[in-house]
Design a protein around this motif. Structure first.
Motif, PDB file in Angstrom:
ATOM      1  N   PHE A 565      -6.997  -1.831  12.948  1.00 58.07           N
ATOM      2  CA  PHE A 565      -5.982  -2.788  12.477  1.00 58.07           C
ATOM      3  C   PHE A 565      -5.686  -2.698  10.981  1.00 58.07           C
ATOM      4  N   ILE A 566      -6.581  -2.159  10.184  1.00 58.45           N
ATOM      5  CA  ILE A 566      -6.330  -2.088   8.739  1.00 58.45           C
ATOM      6  C   ILE A 566      -5.126  -1.183   8.420  1.00 58.45           C
ATOM      7  N   PRO A 567      -5.006   0.019   9.025  1.00 58.42           N
ATOM      8  CA  PRO A 567      -3.812   0.834   8.714  1.00 58.42           C
ATOM      9  C   PRO A 567      -2.508   0.103   9.011  1.00 58.42           C
ATOM     10  N   PHE A 568      -2.477  -0.627  10.141  1.00 58.89           N
ATOM     11  CA  PHE A 568      -1.256  -1.367  10.462  1.00 58.89           C
ATOM     12  C   PHE A 568      -1.059  -2.535   9.508  1.00 58.89           C
ATOM     13  N   ALA A 569      -2.164  -3.165   9.089  1.00 58.34           N
ATOM     14  CA  ALA A 569      -2.054  -4.257   8.124  1.00 58.34           C
ATOM     15  C   ALA A 569      -1.462  -3.746   6.812  1.00 58.34           C
ATOM     16  N   GLU A 570      -1.854  -2.532   6.404  1.00 59.58           N
ATOM     17  CA  GLU A 570      -1.285  -1.949   5.196  1.00 59.58           C
ATOM     18  C   GLU A 570       0.199  -1.650   5.375  1.00 59.58           C
ATOM     19  N   GLU A 571       0.565  -1.131   6.542  1.00 59.98           N
ATOM     20  CA  GLU A 571       1.959  -0.789   6.813  1.00 59.98           C
ATOM     21  C   GLU A 571       2.837  -2.024   6.881  1.00 59.98           C
ATOM     22  N   SER A 572       2.330  -3.106   7.441  1.00 55.09           N
ATOM     23  CA  SER A 572       3.123  -4.321   7.641  1.00 55.09           C
ATOM     24  C   SER A 572       3.105  -5.253   6.437  1.00 55.09           C
ATOM     25  N   GLY A 573       2.255  -4.933   5.449  1.00 56.54           N
ATOM     26  CA  GLY A 573       2.197  -5.776   4.267  1.00 56.54           C
ATOM     27  C   GLY A 573       1.248  -6.950   4.383  1.00 56.54           C
ATOM     28  N   ALA A 609      -4.641  -1.143  -2.037  1.00 63.14           N
ATOM     29  CA  ALA A 609      -3.658  -0.801  -3.067  1.00 63.14           C
ATOM     30  C   ALA A 609      -2.707  -1.970  -3.306  1.00 63.14           C
ATOM     31  N   ARG A 610      -2.358  -2.683  -2.240  1.00 66.06           N
ATOM     32  CA  ARG A 610      -1.421  -3.797  -2.391  1.00 66.06           C
ATOM     33  C   ARG A 610      -2.020  -4.908  -3.237  1.00 66.06           C
ATOM     34  N   GLN A 611      -3.332  -5.199  -3.003  1.00 63.96           N
ATOM     35  CA  GLN A 611      -3.980  -6.216  -3.824  1.00 63.96           C
ATOM     36  C   GLN A 611      -4.001  -5.800  -5.290  1.00 63.96           C
ATOM     37  N   PHE A 612      -4.360  -4.561  -5.511  1.00 58.84           N
ATOM     38  CA  PHE A 612      -4.537  -4.068  -6.873  1.00 58.84           C
ATOM     39  C   PHE A 612      -3.224  -4.096  -7.654  1.00 58.84           C
TER      40      PHE A 612
END
Length: 791
Positions: A565-573, A609-612
């Motif tokens: 689920f993490i890859p999809f969480a990254e893709e979906s924001g 990366a999004r958090q950072f």
């Protein structure tokens, strides 16, 4: 014809008007006799009375009971438009149209019947020459010596000029209101021409506008000119000898032609106007508020000559109002254009997209054709923007847009959605995907041609997704969504590609939407849990830290590892929300262990990366520590190598801000990215983490062994500690110990487990000594574990 009258009450009724008029005359004659003795006898008084009536500036007349003129002065004759002697014995029916004469007669008969005067009536009529006149008239009964009414006496004052001024002001106000309401020029211009024609006798108005290329004039309005003539002069060039209007537009000044038959300006055009009998043409340029010539206002006359001063003034009024109307329309057009077109490229924008697609579908249905909707995105456009600047990026977008627009066929539409995204709508025969593909490939090749920007030659490719109507959707929304899916598939397979939509993509999209909704529900319902994996110091065997690893307790599928689920969480924001939850939960758990009296550990948390990249990320870390009560030195943030290298300068600044909080920093998955050694030495990190891909084949794989030794040596040279993840065998552990690796993590030491399992194992162990130094200051108790203790 209009009329207003005043009726007197019996108390207010004035003396006999005839007597008043005669008395006034007698007084004037008496005064004249006193000053001029020659006028002293009665015969002379009659002469002066007649002279006074004749020369009075207002109209004076007497009519009998049948309405015949008995006496009328010169002013009355001027009002009517005929000679004074010709007027005697005539009735209004002999002068005016029957409907006008009947109104006049009815009024006069009312006076004769009642004996009541009618004062200050406004009468409108056309004289015998056809000119419209306005007269302010008072009519009174005339009596004989026996008091019988034998007729009427009238006094009339010409108010035509005043009424024209009133009409002009009223008309100007009405036209300005039309302009303010945004009414079309096709409505405003005729109203303006009618207003001027009504003010000036025997003229016909015309408005011409300068074409967009400023080479010719175009017909705009001429309601009373013959259509054949307006068609003949439509498109006439602007030049030094092009009649009155073309020359006025050329010179930018009034051109007043008194005789078309003789004036050389009309030499090449008088044959056009001759059939309509016009002899004079007075043209004035219409200007903008900045002085630019927008068109011309002209008056044609069938009588040779120049305009009167009043007419000349009206030309100025007309051109001023016309200029206001044109500028208002141009401003509205600009606003409309800006609302529906992209400011940079001039292409239709997103606001017009649905309308254009719907129109294309309607035409396709009527003609039994197809519509191809291509969604395209420039590849690596951000790299151009970042390296050459936004000005160069804008130039590239304009160049690409112009190239695509040049290749459009009739019926094709190109829309810029924003950024580097465009939509191309192409009409095509049904079931001709190959033909559509060939056309769109040509567009892609056009885009890929070199472009010179800031002195450098660059090339950009594009990824294009295509949906066909009606196969892939029957509405604009469906087609656009499916073309978008196809474009992302083109991105996924390597970019610089064209991909048609397929049903598999729709299924995949629906699955992603379902996953996204499930993930949102998981966040809202707190369905996540953290497992912790110990990290061990190879020199002492002590556990000094645990890494927090998230799991999803799915209500139907059970416990899911992060890879699902993490890859999809990254893709979906959604990764940002999940990352924040992980950070806060890890801090709370570590503080809870400390409060329970367990050995003090560092908890290590991965950063996305999004958090950072969030501008308030440091504040969110501070808030997580503050809310949990955890001391910052017991938190380590793991940053991936690729995350840091995306923007080194920004990353270094952010890392120093995090270090200032007191947290530890580590570089995760080291060796899988492209770290610059010059940049690496600037990072305020305490540890490098060797990626499991370099550990799994140790010690047998010579390449992995060489890489692991190189990373360890580099870290020690930079005074950093090294931890290897994914250690699963005794042989791997011994190799790493021999190579100088400081710390390990992996199944050989222990699998990730829930917090309760970690707590239970920690309670079974005796604290001994201090934690060893591991990068930045780590202090507190440590636990000694034998390999496999937590396995």
């Amino acid at each position: 014809m209009s009329r207003s009258s005043t009726q007197w009450s019996s108390e207010e009724k004035p003396a006999d008007p005839t007597s008043l008029l005669l008395a006034a005359g007698e007084r004037l004659i008496a005064e004249a006799a006193r000053r001029f003795p020659i006028a002293g006898d009665r015969h002379d008084r009659a002469y002066w009375m007649d002279a006074m009536i004749e020369e009075a500036p207002v109209g004076l007349f007497f009519k009998d009971r049948d309405g015949r003129f008995l006496i009328a002065n010169k002013a009355t004759a001027r009002h009517v438009g005929c000679g004074r002697d010709d007027l005697t014995g005539l009735t209004d029916f002999d002068i005016f149209p029957r409907e006008v004469a009947q109104v006049l007669r009815d009024c006069e008969q009312q006076i004769i019947r009642t004996g009541e005067p009618a004062l200050d009536m406004e009468e409108c009529y056309r004289d015998v020459a056809g000119r419209r006149k306005w007269v302010l008239t008072s009519k009174l009964p005339m009596r004989n010596d026996q008091g019988e009414i034998v007729g009427i006496v009238g006094i009339a004052r010409d108010i035509t000029d005043r009424k024209r001024q009133e009409a002009l002001h009223r008309g100007q106000a009405e036209i300005l209101q039309m302009i303010a309401r945004g009414e079309a020029l096709s409505e405003v211009f005729p109203a303006l021409i009618f207003l001027i024609e009504d003010q000036v006798a025997d003229v016909t108005g015309s408005i011409l506008l300068i074409d967009h290329d400023r080479q010719c004039v175009r017909h705009a309005s001429a309601p009373n000119l013959h259509p054949d003539y307006t068609r003949a002069i439509d498109g006439a060039p602007i030049g030094p000898a092009v009649g009155s209007c073309g020359t006025a537009a050329y010179r930018g000044e009034q051109v007043l032609v008194a005789d078309i038959a003789e004036d050389p300006l009309w030499a090449d055009y008088r044959h056009l106007v001759r059939p309509y009998g016009f002899r004079a043409c007075w043209s004035s340029p219409i200007r903008s508020s900045q002085g630019q010539v927008l068109g011309t206002f002209a008056l044609y006359s069938r009588t040779p000559g120049l305009p009167t001063p009043a007419c000349h003034k009206l030309l100025g009024v007309a051109t001023h109002i016309a200029g206001i109307a044109i500028e208002r329309k141009e401003a509205e057009d600009r606003i409309q254009f800006m609302a529906h077109h992209d400011a940079l490229t001039g292409l239709p924008n997103r606001g017009m997209l649905d309308e254009r697609i719907a129109t294309a579908i309607e035409i396709a249905d009527d003609e039994n054709r197809s519509v191809a909707l291509a969604f395209l995105d420039l590849d690596n456009f951000k790299l151009v923007n970042d390296s050459l600047g936004h000005k160069a990026g804008d130039t590239l977008l304009k160049t690409v847009a112009a190239r695509m627009a040049d290749g459009l066929r009739p019926g094709d539409v190109l829309v810029r959605l924003g950024g580097d995204e465009f939509v191309l709508i192409v009409s095509a025969p049904r079931r001709n995907a190959k033909g559509v593909a060939a056309r769109l490939e040509a567009v892609r090749q056009t885009i890929a041609a070199p472009v010179t920007l800031e002195g450098r030659t660059v090339q950009v490719s594009c990824s294009m997704g295509v949906a066909l109507y009606p196969e892939h959707g029957r509405t604009p929304t469906e087609l656009l969504a499916n073309a978008d899916l196809a474009m992302y598939r083109a991105k996924e397979i390597g970019r610089d590609a064209l991909h048609f939509f397929s049903n598999d993509m729709a299924i995949s999209a629906h699955e992603k939407l379902r996953q996204q909704e499930e993930l949102r529900r998981a966040i809202a319902c707190d369905e996540f849990v953290l497992h912790y994996q110990p990290q061990v110091d190879l020199r002492t065997g002590s556990v000094f830290a645990v890494e927090a690893l998230i799991r999803w307790k799915h209500p139907e599928r059970g416990l899911l590892p992060p890879g699902e689920f993490i890859p999809f969480a990254e893709e979906s924001g959604l990764i940002g929300q999940i990352g924040d939850w992980t950070l806060r939960a890890a801090c709370r758990q570590n503080k809870a262990w400390q409060d329970a009296g367990l050995p003090r550990l560092v908890v290590s948390v991965n950063v996305s990366a999004r958090q950072f990249q969030e501008i308030d990320w440091v504040e969110r870390v501070r808030s997580a520590l503050s809310d949990s009560g955890l001391d910052a030195r017991y938190l380590e943030l793991e940053l991936t190598e690729s995350l840091i290298m995306a923007d080194v300068q920004q990353a270094v600044a952010l890392m120093y801000r995090l270090e200032a909080l007191g947290v530890h920093l580590a570089i995760d998955d080291f060796g899988t990215g492209y770290s610059s050694l010059s940049a690496l030495k600037r990072f305020p990190v305490g540890r490098l983490k060797i990626d499991r891909s370099f550990v799994q084949d140790l010690p047998g794989d010579a390449d992995d062994a060489a890489i692991a030794r190189a990373v360890i040596s580099l870290a020690h040279t930079l005074q950093l500690r090294v931890i290897a993840e994914g250690v699963e065998t005794r042989e791997q552990l011994e190799f790493l110990r021999e190579a100088g690796c400081n710390e390990i993590q992996g199944f050989y030491i222990g699998r990730p487990v829930e917090a309760a399992a970690i707590e239970a194992r920690l309670n079974e162990m005796e604290p001994e000594g201090r934690w060893p130094e591991a990068g930045r200051d780590r202090s507190g108790s440590h636990l000694t574990l034998q390999p496999g203790d937590l396995a």
